[in-house]
Design a protein around this motif. Structure first.
Motif, PDB file in Angstrom:
ATOM      1  N   SER A  70      39.448   1.542  27.975  1.00 42.02           N
ATOM      2  CA  SER A  70      39.912   0.733  26.842  1.00 42.02           C
ATOM      3  C   SER A  70      40.799   1.617  25.979  1.00 42.02           C
ATOM      4  O   SER A  70      40.826   2.841  26.156  1.00 42.02           O
ATOM      5  N   ALA A  71      41.526   0.997  25.058  1.00 40.88           N
ATOM      6  CA  ALA A  71      42.451   1.759  24.216  1.00 40.88           C
ATOM      7  C   ALA A  71      41.686   2.790  23.389  1.00 40.88           C
ATOM      8  O   ALA A  71      40.615   2.487  22.821  1.00 40.88           O
ATOM      9  N   VAL A  72      42.218   4.006  23.343  1.00 33.43           N
ATOM     10  CA  VAL A  72      41.590   5.096  22.587  1.00 33.43           C
ATOM     11  C   VAL A  72      42.672   5.894  21.865  1.00 33.43           C
ATOM     12  O   VAL A  72      43.866   5.820  22.206  1.00 33.43           O
ATOM     13  N   ILE A  73      42.252   6.637  20.853  1.00 40.91           N
ATOM     14  CA  ILE A  73      43.114   7.630  20.206  1.00 40.91           C
ATOM     15  C   ILE A  73      42.709   8.995  20.756  1.00 40.91           C
ATOM     16  O   ILE A  73      41.515   9.322  20.813  1.00 40.91           O
ATOM     17  N   VAL A  74      43.684   9.778  21.183  1.00 37.84           N
ATOM     18  CA  VAL A  74      43.392  11.105  21.725  1.00 37.84           C
ATOM     19  C   VAL A  74      44.236  12.144  21.000  1.00 37.84           C
ATOM     20  O   VAL A  74      45.252  11.820  20.365  1.00 37.84           O
ATOM     21  N   ALA A  75      43.818  13.394  21.113  1.00 38.62           N
ATOM     22  CA  ALA A  75      44.638  14.522  20.661  1.00 38.62           C
ATOM     23  C   ALA A  75      44.393  15.678  21.630  1.00 38.62           C
ATOM     24  O   ALA A  75      43.250  15.920  22.043  1.00 38.62           O
ATOM     25  N   VAL A  76      45.477  16.349  21.983  1.00 39.07           N
ATOM     26  CA  VAL A  76      45.417  17.495  22.897  1.00 39.07           C
ATOM     27  C   VAL A  76      45.861  18.737  22.129  1.00 39.07           C
ATOM     28  O   VAL A  76      46.905  18.721  21.461  1.00 39.07           O
ATOM     29  N   GLY A  77      45.063  19.812  22.210  1.00 35.27           N
ATOM     30  CA  GLY A  77      45.408  21.051  21.511  1.00 35.27           C
ATOM     31  C   GLY A  77      44.972  22.256  22.326  1.00 35.27           C
ATOM     32  O   GLY A  77      44.690  22.153  23.520  1.00 35.27           O
ATOM     33  N   GLY A  78      44.901  23.407  21.648  1.00 34.09           N
ATOM     34  CA  GLY A  78      44.573  24.652  22.340  1.00 34.09           C
ATOM     35  C   GLY A  78      45.820  25.237  22.966  1.00 34.09           C
ATOM     36  O   GLY A  78      46.816  25.501  22.269  1.00 34.09           O
ATOM     37  N   HIS A 110      51.694  26.098  29.035  1.00 31.23           N
ATOM     38  CA  HIS A 110      52.915  26.902  28.910  1.00 31.23           C
ATOM     39  C   HIS A 110      52.562  28.337  28.529  1.00 31.23           C
ATOM     40  O   HIS A 110      53.243  29.290  28.907  1.00 31.23           O
ATOM     41  N   SER A 111      51.548  28.471  27.732  1.00 26.73           N
ATOM     42  CA  SER A 111      50.996  29.779  27.348  1.00 26.73           C
ATOM     43  C   SER A 111      49.530  29.546  27.010  1.00 26.73           C
ATOM     44  O   SER A 111      49.110  28.420  26.773  1.00 26.73           O
ATOM     45  N   GLY A 112      48.748  30.624  27.002  1.00 27.00           N
ATOM     46  CA  GLY A 112      47.322  30.448  26.782  1.00 27.00           C
ATOM     47  C   GLY A 112      46.608  29.993  28.043  1.00 27.00           C
ATOM     48  O   GLY A 112      47.201  29.904  29.131  1.00 27.00           O
ATOM     49  N   VAL A 113      45.327  29.708  27.906  1.00 26.66           N
ATOM     50  CA  VAL A 113      44.480  29.391  29.069  1.00 26.66           C
ATOM     51  C   VAL A 113      43.802  28.036  28.927  1.00 26.66           C
ATOM     52  O   VAL A 113      43.808  27.233  29.861  1.00 26.66           O
ATOM     53  N   ARG A 114      43.233  27.759  27.743  1.00 27.77           N
ATOM     54  CA  ARG A 114      42.328  26.612  27.621  1.00 27.77           C
ATOM     55  C   ARG A 114      42.879  25.548  26.674  1.00 27.77           C
ATOM     56  O   ARG A 114      43.223  25.844  25.524  1.00 27.77           O
ATOM     57  N   GLY A 115      42.941  24.320  27.215  1.00 24.08           N
ATOM     58  CA  GLY A 115      43.354  23.176  26.416  1.00 24.08           C
ATOM     59  C   GLY A 115      42.150  22.346  26.028  1.00 24.08           C
ATOM     60  O   GLY A 115      41.089  22.414  26.670  1.00 24.08           O
ATOM     61  N   TYR A 116      42.316  21.541  24.979  1.00 23.22           N
ATOM     62  CA  TYR A 116      41.206  20.709  24.492  1.00 23.22           C
ATOM     63  C   TYR A 116      41.698  19.279  24.300  1.00 23.22           C
ATOM     64  O   TYR A 116      42.760  19.049  23.710  1.00 23.22           O
ATOM     65  N   LEU A 117      40.910  18.341  24.824  1.00 22.68           N
ATOM     66  CA  LEU A 117      41.191  16.915  24.692  1.00 22.68           C
ATOM     67  C   LEU A 117      40.052  16.266  23.913  1.00 22.68           C
ATOM     68  O   LEU A 117      38.894  16.276  24.360  1.00 22.68           O
TER      69      LEU A 117
END
Length: 290
Positions: A70-78, A110-117
């Motif tokens: 279903s529709a959700v709001i997400v954000a990706v960082g790290g 692109h840089s770094g190792v770990r992303g967060y969703l």
């Protein structure tokens, strides 16, 4: 299961569920686990209106793809990376609406190792000892994600933060770790203590969620023999028989028998989570153990 769920389309190299972990259970032999880059996890939660302890997904190097039911709001960082919804580029580090059935793809770092969703409502797998975190060492919590895994989501309880983008620190080009020497610095020669704090090391490709391993000069002991196993803490700098320091991260063992020459300042550990293999490492002594 309701339509509040997330289907894993591409699990990536290593994607796990993480929250603030299980501190306070070391006496039971339970590591703390939790997001390695805790400030990044807290920020993406804030961007989607989640409380800071909501569970998120932690990706490693090459991201992952998911499809919300279903529709959700997400954000990706790290770790910075490309983010798309059904192949169309969308913002990294900002709240994004994803329609139900669309594929959200988190690309290679692109840089770094770990992303967060973070997903509005948070990932609501069954908690164990008060945490939904995957612990790779003890096996507590949900296993690492695989293609086809379905993750339940909670109900959003707050409006998402009304900002265009959040400030994300860049992954380190040089990792500077402030340390307090001890408790077993007296097991090493004076030359070894000087080597630790004056000579550069590099992040080893053998690093993982348990520890950041280093490459560089070996540290010489002043004592022979072995220690009885003793308690270990987050940030402990343990020196195994090869003499190269290992910095304990979130999934570290709760006991160990190799001497701990120093302990890293907790504020510097999120940078260790994002340091790629080969990144220069400097240990800086900020005070001595009394």
């Amino acid at each position: 299961m309701t339509d509040r769920a997330l289907v894993v389309v591409r699990a990536g190299a290593l994607t796990t569920v993480q929250d603030q972990g299980r501190p306070g259970h070391a006496h039971l032999g339970v590591p703390r686990a939790g997001a390695l880059d805790a400030p990044a996890a807290a920020l993406v939660n804030r961007l989607v209106g989640n409380p800071p302890d909501a569970a998120v997904l932690e990706t490693t190097l090459n991201g992952c793809s998911v499809r919300p039911r279903s529709a959700v709001i997400v954000a990706v960082g790290g770790a910075p990376c490309a983010v798309t919804v059904d192949g169309r580029p969308v913002a990294w580090g900002a709240p994004v609406r994803v329609p139900g059935g669309a594929v959200l793809d988190i690309g290679p770092a692109h840089s770094g190792v770990r992303g967060y969703l973070a997903v509005s409502g948070g990932v609501t797998v069954e908690p164990v000892l008060g945490s939904r975190s995957t612990d790779l060492l003890s096996g507590l919590g949900p296993p690492p994600l695989t293609d086809g895994t379905v993750l339940p989501l909670g109900r959003p309880s707050h409006l998402h933060t009304r900002v265009d983008v959040g400030p994300h620190p860049a992954p380190p080009s040089e990792l500077v770790l402030r340390v307090t020497l001890g408790p077993r610095d007296d097991w090493f020669t004076d030359a070894a203590l000087r080597t630790l704090t004056r000579h550069p090391y590099a992040v080893s490709s053998a690093s993982n969620r348990i520890g950041l391993r280093t490459e560089g000069p070996a540290l010489e002991r002043s004592r022979a023999g072995e220690l009885p196993s003793e308690g270990m803490v987050l940030g402990a700098v343990q020196v195994p028989p090869d003499g190269r320091p290992v910095v304990f991260l979130a999934d570290h063992p709760t006991t160990g028998g190799y001497p701990v020459i120093a302990v890293v300042h907790s504020a510097d550990l999120p940078g260790a989570a994002q340091a790629t293999p080969g990144t220069p490492v400097r240990f800086v002594a900020i005070r001595h153990r009394r």
